[in-house]
Design a protein around this motif. Structure first.
Motif, mmCIF file in Angstrom:
data_model
loop_
_atom_site.group_PDB
_atom_site.id
_atom_site.type_symbol
_atom_site.label_atom_id
_atom_site.label_comp_id
_atom_site.label_asym_id
_atom_site.label_seq_id
_atom_site.Cartn_x
_atom_site.Cartn_y
_atom_site.Cartn_z
ATOM 1 N N SER A 50 1.075 -1.120 0.080
ATOM 2 C CA SER A 50 0.155 -0.063 -0.117
ATOM 3 C C SER A 50 0.934 1.231 0.027
ATOM 4 C CB SER A 50 -1.112 0.018 1.109
ATOM 5 O OG SER A 50 -0.401 0.039 2.426
ATOM 6 N N VAL A 51 2.022 1.200 0.643
ATOM 7 C CA VAL A 51 2.806 2.338 0.699
ATOM 8 C C VAL A 51 3.283 2.763 -0.583
ATOM 9 C CG1 VAL A 51 5.202 3.224 1.641
ATOM 10 C CG2 VAL A 51 3.689 1.935 3.104
ATOM 11 N N CYS A 52 3.916 1.802 -1.602
ATOM 12 C CA CYS A 52 4.429 2.179 -2.588
ATOM 13 C C CYS A 52 3.465 2.254 -3.851
ATOM 14 C CB CYS A 52 5.148 0.998 -3.100
ATOM 15 S SG CYS A 52 6.910 0.861 -2.061
ATOM 16 N N VAL A 53 2.279 1.627 -3.615
ATOM 17 C CA VAL A 53 1.003 1.900 -4.552
ATOM 18 C C VAL A 53 0.742 3.212 -4.297
ATOM 19 C CG1 VAL A 53 -1.490 1.637 -5.015
ATOM 20 C CG2 VAL A 53 0.136 -0.247 -4.765
ATOM 21 N N ASP A 54 0.315 3.581 -3.162
ATOM 22 C CA ASP A 54 0.193 5.085 -2.796
ATOM 23 C C ASP A 54 1.303 6.020 -3.227
ATOM 24 O OD1 ASP A 54 -1.601 7.268 -1.403
ATOM 25 O OD2 ASP A 54 0.465 7.407 -0.570
ATOM 26 N N MET A 55 2.489 6.008 -3.218
ATOM 27 C CA MET A 55 3.573 6.704 -3.682
ATOM 28 C C MET A 55 3.698 7.004 -4.788
ATOM 29 S SD MET A 55 7.816 6.111 -3.013
ATOM 30 C CE MET A 55 7.692 5.968 -1.064
ATOM 31 N N HIS A 56 3.768 5.959 -5.534
ATOM 32 C CA HIS A 56 3.990 5.768 -7.180
ATOM 33 C C HIS A 56 2.679 6.258 -7.851
ATOM 34 C CE1 HIS A 56 7.601 4.368 -6.141
ATOM 35 N NE2 HIS A 56 7.360 3.271 -5.642
ATOM 36 N N LEU A 139 9.978 -5.040 2.012
ATOM 37 C CA LEU A 139 10.475 -4.128 3.172
ATOM 38 C C LEU A 139 9.139 -3.757 3.720
ATOM 39 C CD1 LEU A 139 13.701 -2.631 2.091
ATOM 40 C CD2 LEU A 139 13.451 -4.405 4.157
ATOM 41 N N ASN A 140 8.294 -3.070 2.980
ATOM 42 C CA ASN A 140 7.139 -2.565 3.467
ATOM 43 C C ASN A 140 6.095 -3.382 3.811
ATOM 44 O OD1 ASN A 140 8.135 0.159 3.321
ATOM 45 N ND2 ASN A 140 7.510 0.438 1.104
ATOM 46 N N ALA A 141 5.878 -4.266 2.988
ATOM 47 C CA ALA A 141 4.592 -5.203 3.303
ATOM 48 C C ALA A 141 5.056 -6.281 4.241
ATOM 49 C CB ALA A 141 4.198 -5.955 2.021
ATOM 50 N N THR A 142 6.101 -6.662 4.491
ATOM 51 C CA THR A 142 6.593 -7.429 5.396
ATOM 52 C C THR A 142 6.410 -6.958 7.176
ATOM 53 O OG1 THR A 142 8.017 -8.809 4.296
ATOM 54 C CG2 THR A 142 8.375 -8.948 6.750
ATOM 55 N N THR A 143 6.584 -5.501 6.813
ATOM 56 C CA THR A 143 6.508 -4.938 8.265
ATOM 57 C C THR A 143 5.265 -4.008 8.521
ATOM 58 O OG1 THR A 143 7.914 -3.024 7.484
ATOM 59 C CG2 THR A 143 9.005 -4.921 8.569
ATOM 60 N N ARG A 144 4.425 -4.200 7.423
ATOM 61 C CA ARG A 144 3.275 -3.595 7.440
ATOM 62 C C ARG A 144 3.337 -1.775 7.711
ATOM 63 N NH1 ARG A 144 -0.299 -7.658 11.220
ATOM 64 N NH2 ARG A 144 -0.580 -9.213 9.471
ATOM 65 N N GLN A 145 4.275 -1.377 6.906
ATOM 66 C CA GLN A 145 4.305 0.241 7.084
ATOM 67 C C GLN A 145 2.990 0.836 6.574
ATOM 68 O OE1 GLN A 145 7.250 1.607 7.975
ATOM 69 N NE2 GLN A 145 7.493 -0.634 8.559
ATOM 70 N N PRO A 146 2.785 1.723 7.331
ATOM 71 C CA PRO A 146 1.341 2.505 6.963
ATOM 72 C C PRO A 146 1.435 3.403 6.054
ATOM 73 C CG PRO A 146 2.313 3.477 9.049
ATOM 74 C CD PRO A 146 3.285 2.260 8.585
ATOM 75 N N VAL A 147 0.555 3.570 5.158
ATOM 76 C CA VAL A 147 0.592 4.365 3.986
ATOM 77 C C VAL A 147 0.496 5.764 4.511
ATOM 78 C CG1 VAL A 147 -1.992 4.631 3.702
ATOM 79 C CG2 VAL A 147 -0.757 4.692 1.449
ATOM 80 N N GLY A 148 1.056 6.686 3.591
ATOM 81 C CA GLY A 148 1.197 7.956 3.893
ATOM 82 C C GLY A 148 2.296 8.467 4.673
ATOM 83 N N VAL A 149 2.895 7.639 5.407
ATOM 84 C CA VAL A 149 3.779 8.216 6.326
ATOM 85 C C VAL A 149 5.271 8.485 5.618
ATOM 86 C CG1 VAL A 149 5.456 7.168 8.301
ATOM 87 C CG2 VAL A 149 2.938 6.811 8.152
ATOM 88 N N TRP A 150 5.348 7.933 4.414
ATOM 89 C CA TRP A 150 6.726 8.135 3.770
ATOM 90 C C TRP A 150 6.939 9.605 3.378
ATOM 91 C CZ3 TRP A 150 6.162 10.130 -1.140
ATOM 92 C CH2 TRP A 150 4.857 10.469 -1.844
ATOM 93 N N GLY A 151 5.964 10.316 3.128
ATOM 94 C CA GLY A 151 6.334 11.847 2.995
ATOM 95 C C GLY A 151 5.006 12.332 2.450
#
Length: 151
Positions: A50-56, A139-151
């Motif tokens: 989700s982090v990368c889908v949102d970011m890209h 890295l993101n999916a395994t650790t369940r990084q929340p969407v929107g936090v990247w920047g």
């Protein structure tokens, strides 16, 4: 969703810088920025990152891409919105992301079509970019990084 762990690239000194340097190393190849972001988005969709889908998707929008093209990435084969070169890159990204889904991980026809549109240096850059986005997705999916936090 709450992260299981702070992003691993923030916990291991030099990890993020190494990944970003790898990304930067491919910029000199003849692969357009938008093509790179399209393959990042498609691999991220496949990997449910989700982090990368949102970011890209946001990066593509910022680069001037239309909603139609961004929304259609997951169904790129069934839409008229992508060039032959982009289609070849998307097919390569899908095959290289889904390595275990078939006995011939990246079929010759997928590789040959990409090679029709990209020279060896650009193909190398595409392969590196596909590997890199898959690393970020894992890295993101395994650790369940929340969407929107990247920047």
């Amino acid at each position: 969703m709450e992260a299981r762990l702070k992003n691993p690239v923030m916990l291991i000194p030099g990890a993020l810088q190494a990944l970003l340097a790898l990304d930067k190393s491919t910029e000199a190849a003849d692969v357009p920025y938008v093509t790179r972001k399209l393959i990042h988005l498609r691999a991220s969709q496949i990997n449910a990152c989700s982090v990368c889908v949102d970011m890209h998707a946001r990066e593509l929008k910022k680069a001037g891409e239309t909603d139609e093209r961004i929304f259609a990435v997951s169904a790129w084969r069934e839409t008229p919105y992508f060039t032959a070169a982009e289609r070849a890159a998307l097919a390569l990204a899908e095959a290289a992301t889904r390595l275990a889904d078939r006995s011939d991980a990246v079929p010759d026809e997928v590789w040959d079509e990409a090679a029709r549109h990209y020279d060896d240096k650009a193909l190398a850059a595409l392969v590196i970019q596909i590997a890199l986005i898959n690393a970020f997705n894992r890295l993101n999916a395994t650790t369940r990084q929340p969407v929107g936090v990247w920047g």
